[in-house]
Design an enzyme around this catalytic site. Structure first.
Site, PDB file in Angstrom:
ATOM      1  CG  HIS A  89       8.514   0.777 -23.042  1.00 20.45           C
ATOM      2  ND1 HIS A  89       8.724   1.716 -22.080  1.00 20.45           N
ATOM      3  CD2 HIS A  89       8.984  -0.376 -22.516  1.00 20.45           C
ATOM      4  CE1 HIS A  89       9.298   1.176 -21.017  1.00 20.45           C
ATOM      5  NE2 HIS A  89       9.484  -0.095 -21.270  1.00 20.45           N
ATOM      6  CB  SER A 112       4.323  -6.262 -20.128  1.00 20.19           C
ATOM      7  OG  SER A 112       5.561  -5.681 -19.847  1.00 20.19           O
ATOM      8  CE  LYS A 152       5.843  -9.356  -9.215  1.00 20.47           C
ATOM      9  NZ  LYS A 152       4.554  -9.667  -9.807  1.00 20.47           N
ATOM     10  CG  ASP A 153      11.372  -5.375 -12.465  1.00 24.61           C
ATOM     11  OD1 ASP A 153      10.750  -6.457 -12.435  1.00 24.61           O
ATOM     12  OD2 ASP A 153      11.363  -4.613 -13.444  1.00 24.61           O
ATOM     13  CD  GLU A 170      30.971 -23.257 -20.315  1.00 22.54           C
ATOM     14  OE1 GLU A 170      31.433 -24.340 -19.891  1.00 22.54           O
ATOM     15  OE2 GLU A 170      30.865 -22.259 -19.600  1.00 22.54           O
TER      16      GLU A 170
END
Lengths: 176, 418
Positions: B213, B217, B241-242, B285
Site C-alpha cells: 500500500h 499495485s 472483482k476479487d 508433495e
C-alpha cells in the site's frame, strides 16, 4: 550536562561493559531454550541390545532396531568376503579396509541408514535389489553399497556406519 | 486523503478515539488502485483467502489430533471416520495446502513477468519470498503430522539435509530430532511449530500489505500511476472483482475436495510410519518437486543442498539481478521469451522431481537446474544491458481512453494477424 573529554574513556568503558554483560546474560537465557531441543535424558540413556546371530543362515541377513534405527547383520558368504576384501582402496570414495569394518569377517554389522539422507537401503531380504556391487541399494536417491557396506556409486558421501558392538560369546553380539 | 464522514453516531464516536474505521476506509475503500489490473492481480487476495482457510481448518484439526507417535496416525483416521465432518475439514486442509501453493506460485510468476519486484517494490518482493519460505517450512511440518510412511521418510530426508553442513551438521540434525532418529520428540515439536508458523506468516503478510500500500499495485503495463485518471477506488471495483475470483477459485477448490480429494496426495501416506522400511519410491508433495529435482541433480551432498536453497536465495536478490528499467514483460521482447522458457523449465523440474533419479532423468535434471540458475544469474543481468525494449505508453489511461487508443488497438490487431 557537558561531555568533558576527561570522562569519555570511563563512559565508554561503562557502555561496553554493560553491553557485554547484556550479551552474556542473553546468551545464558537463550542456552536452556535452545538446549531443551537436544535429546532428553531418557532418550540419551543409551540402550544396548543383545542379538543371537546363530540363527542367520550363510548369505542371509537380519535387521534389528537399535536406538530407533535399523542395524543390518549379514552372515556373509566366503565369496562376498573375498569380494569385499579384494577391492582396491583407489576404487573407494571413503577408503576403509573390509577387515577394519568387522569383528568376525563372516558377520557384517552396520547401521542400515544411508549416509546421504537417511533412508533404509534395500538388499536385506531375498529378492530385493542389492545394487551394482551386490551389497545394498538406497531407493531414495540411488546410492550403491558393496558387500562391506561401503559407498561405491551414487550421492552418499561415506560408508554405512559400523555401530559400536562386541561379541559376548561366539554367537551373541551386544550392540551399543 | 481526508477522513471520511461516518453517519452512524456509534461508528463516529469509536472512530474519533480509535480510528479503525478511517483506516479501513483508506486501505480497503478509497485506496486508489490502477484501473488496468488483469485477473492475474486476483491471486494476492486468493492467497489471503487460502491462508485464512488453512488456519481455521487447522485449528479445528488440532482439537482432534494427538501428536504422539503411537496415536497420531490413528487420531487422523479417527478424524476421517468418526469425527463429525472430520473428513471434510481434513480434506479442506490437505487440499488447501496444495491450492495455497498453486495460488502463490501463479502470484510469483505474475510478479516475475510484470517486474513487480523492481524499485520501489523490492522489499515487498523480499517479504513475499520470506512468506514462501515460511509456507514451505509449515507445509513440510504439517505433512509429517499424520505419521504415515511418507510423513516419516519425508521428515527423515529433509532433516538429514542439514547433516550436509560441515562439522556441526550431525549435531544440528540430532538437535532438530531431539534424539537419534525422527521419533516422538520430533513429532511433538513439529506439531508445535506447525501451529506457530501460520501466525508468523500472518505477521509477514501484514508487512507485505503495508509495503504494497506504500506505492500501490504494479499493473500489466508496469508504468507508474501518473494521476487520478489512472486509478479507481478499491471498493467497489476491486472488492467485487476479487470476490468474483474467489468464487471461481472456491468452485475449483471444492471440486478437488469433493471429487478428487487424494489426487495430489500419495497413497503411501495411508500406511503407518515404519522406521525400518523406506518406501520404494519416495517423493515429496508436488509443490516441492522442482526443488527436490535440483537437490538430486547435484552429485554431491552439500552441493545439492546448497543449490536447492540457492534456488530460493536467487529470488531474494532478483531486484538487483534484473536492472532493466522497464518493468512489464509486455515491452521486453527478449525477456518475455526467456520468461516462458523459465516457466517451462520449472515445470520440467517439477516433472523430473517426481521421477526416479536414474538414466535420462538425471541428465535432464542437471540441464534444467543449470538453466534455472543461468536464467537468474546470467540471462537477466545480460538482458538489462543488451535488450532493446519497446516504447512505453505515456500513461495507464492513455491506451484505454486517450488518443493512444486507436494506435494501441491497431498494434494489437497487427500482432494478432501474425
Amino acid at each position: 550536562m557537558s561531555d568533558t573529554v576527561e570522562n569519555q574513556g570511563r563512559r565508554d568503558f561503562i557502555v561496553v561493559a554493560t553491553n557485554t554483560m547484556l550479551a552474556v546474560g542473553a546468551a545464558a537465557v537463550a542456552y536452556p531454550f535452545i538446549n531443551q531441543m537436544n535429546p532428553a535424558a531418557d532418550t540419551l540413556a543409551l540402550s544396548s541390545i543383545e542379538v543371537d546371530v546363530s540363527g542367520i543362515e550363510e548369505g542371509q541377513a537380519i535387521t534389528v532396531k537399535w536406538r530407533g534405527k535399523p542395524v543390518f547383520i549379514r552372515h556373509r558368504t566366503a565369496a562376498e568376503i573375498a569380494l569385499a576384501d579384494q577391492v582396491s582402496m583407489d576404487d573407494l570414495r571413503d577408503p576403509e579396509g573390509d577387515m577394519d569394518r568387522v569383528e568376525k569377517p563372516e558377520y557384517l554389522v552396520i547401521q542400515g541408514i544411508c549416509t546421504h539422507l537417511g533412508c533404509v537401503p534395500l538388499g536385506q531380504k531375498i529378492g530385493e535389489i542389492k545394487g551394482d556391487f551386490n551389497g545394498w541399494f538406497c531407493p531414495c536417491h540411488g546410492s550403491h553399497y558393496d558387500t562391506s557396506g561401503r559407498i561405491r556409486k551414487g550421492p552418499a558421501p561415506t560408508n554405512l556406519e559400523v555401530p559400536p558392538y562386541a561379541f559376548l560369546s561366539d554367537n551373541v553380539i551386544k550392540i551399543g | 486523503m481526508s477522513s471520511p464522514e461516518f453517519k452512524n453516531p456509534v461508528v463516529k464516536w469509536i472512530d474519533h478515539r480509535l480510528p479503525v474505521f478511517s483506516f479501513m476506509h483508506h486501505e480497503l475503500h478509497e485506496y486508489p488502485t490502477p484501473r488496468n489490473l488483469s485477473y492475474l492481480w486476483n491471486l494476492g487476495s486468493l492467497a489471503g483467502l487460502a491462508l485464512v482457510t488453512m488456519i481455521v481448518t487447522g485449528i479445528i484439526l488440532a482439537m482432534h489430533y494427538t501428536p504422539h507417535v503411537d496415536h497420531a496416525f490413528e487420531s487422523v483416521e479417527r478424524i476421517m471416520r468418526d469425527v463429525n465432518h472430520g473428513w471434510l475439514i481434513r480434506y479442506i486442509h490437505m487440499n488447501g495446502a496444495s491450492f495455497f501453493f498453486i495460488v502463490v506460485y501463479i502470484h510469483i510468476f505474475r510478479g516475475l513477468y510484470y517486474g513487480s519486484y523492481k524499485a520501489p517494490r523490492e522489499l515487498l518482493w523480499i517479504l513475499g519470498v520470506l512468506i514462501l519460505l515460511l509456507m514451505m517450512a509449515t507445509a513440510f511440518m504439517g505433512y509429517v503430522l499424520p505419521w504415515g510412511q511418507m510423513s516419516f521418510w519425508g521428515a527423515t530426508v529433509i532433516t538429514n539435509l542439514f547433516s550436509a553442513i560441515p562439522l556441526i551438521g550431525d549435531s544440528i540434525v540430532v538437535w532438530l530430532w531431539g534424539g537419534f532418529s525422527v521419533d516422538n520428540p520430533t513429532l511433538s515439536r513439529f506439531f508445535a511449530l506447525h501451529y506457530l508458523m501460520p501466525f508468523m506468516i500472518v505477521g509477514v503478510v501484514i508487512l507485505h500489505i503495508i509495503a504494497l500500500h506504500r506505492f500501490g499495485s504494479n499493473n500489466p503495463l508496469g508504468i507508474d500511476v501518473s494521476g487520478k485518471q489512472d486509478t479507481i477506488p478499491f471498493h467497489p471495483y476491486y472488492t467485487s472483482k476479487d470476490l468474483f475470483g474467489a468464487m471461481v477459485f472456491l468452485t475449483i477448490f471444492a471440486s478437488a475436495i469433493f471429487f478428487y480429494p487424494n489426487f495430489l496426495g500419495h497413497p503411501d501416506n495411508y500406511i503407518p510410519a515404519n522406521p525400518l522400511q523406506t518406501p520404494a519410491h519416495i517423493v515429496p508433495e508436488w509443490y516441492f518437486l522442482p526443488f527436490y529435482a535440483i537437490l538430486r541433480a547435484i552429485p554431491d551432498k552439500l552441493g545439492g543442498v546448497l543449490f536447492m536453497f540457492g534456488a530460493i536465495a536467487v529470488l531474494f536478490i532478483l531486484p538487483w539481478l534484473d536492472r532493466s528499467p522497464v518493468r512489464s514483460g509486455r515491452f521486453r521482447p527478449l525477456f518475455k521469451m526467456f520468461f516462458w522458457v523459465l516457466l517451462a523449465d520449472c515445470v520440467l523440474l517439477g516433472y523430473l522431481g517426481g521421477k526416479p533419479a536414474e538414466g535420462i532423468y538425471v541428465t535432464l535434471s542437471r540441464l534444467a537446474t543449470a538453466y534455472y540458475f543461468i536464467h537468474f544469474l546470467v540471462i537477466l543481468p545480460l538482458l538489462s544491458v543488451v535488450e532493446k525494449t519497446r516504447p512505453l505508453p505515456q500513461s495507464i489511461s492513455m491506451p484505454v481512453t486517450g488518443a493512444g487508443m486507436s494506435a494501441a488497438l491497431a498494434a494489437k490487431r497487427g500482432k494478432a494477424d501474425v
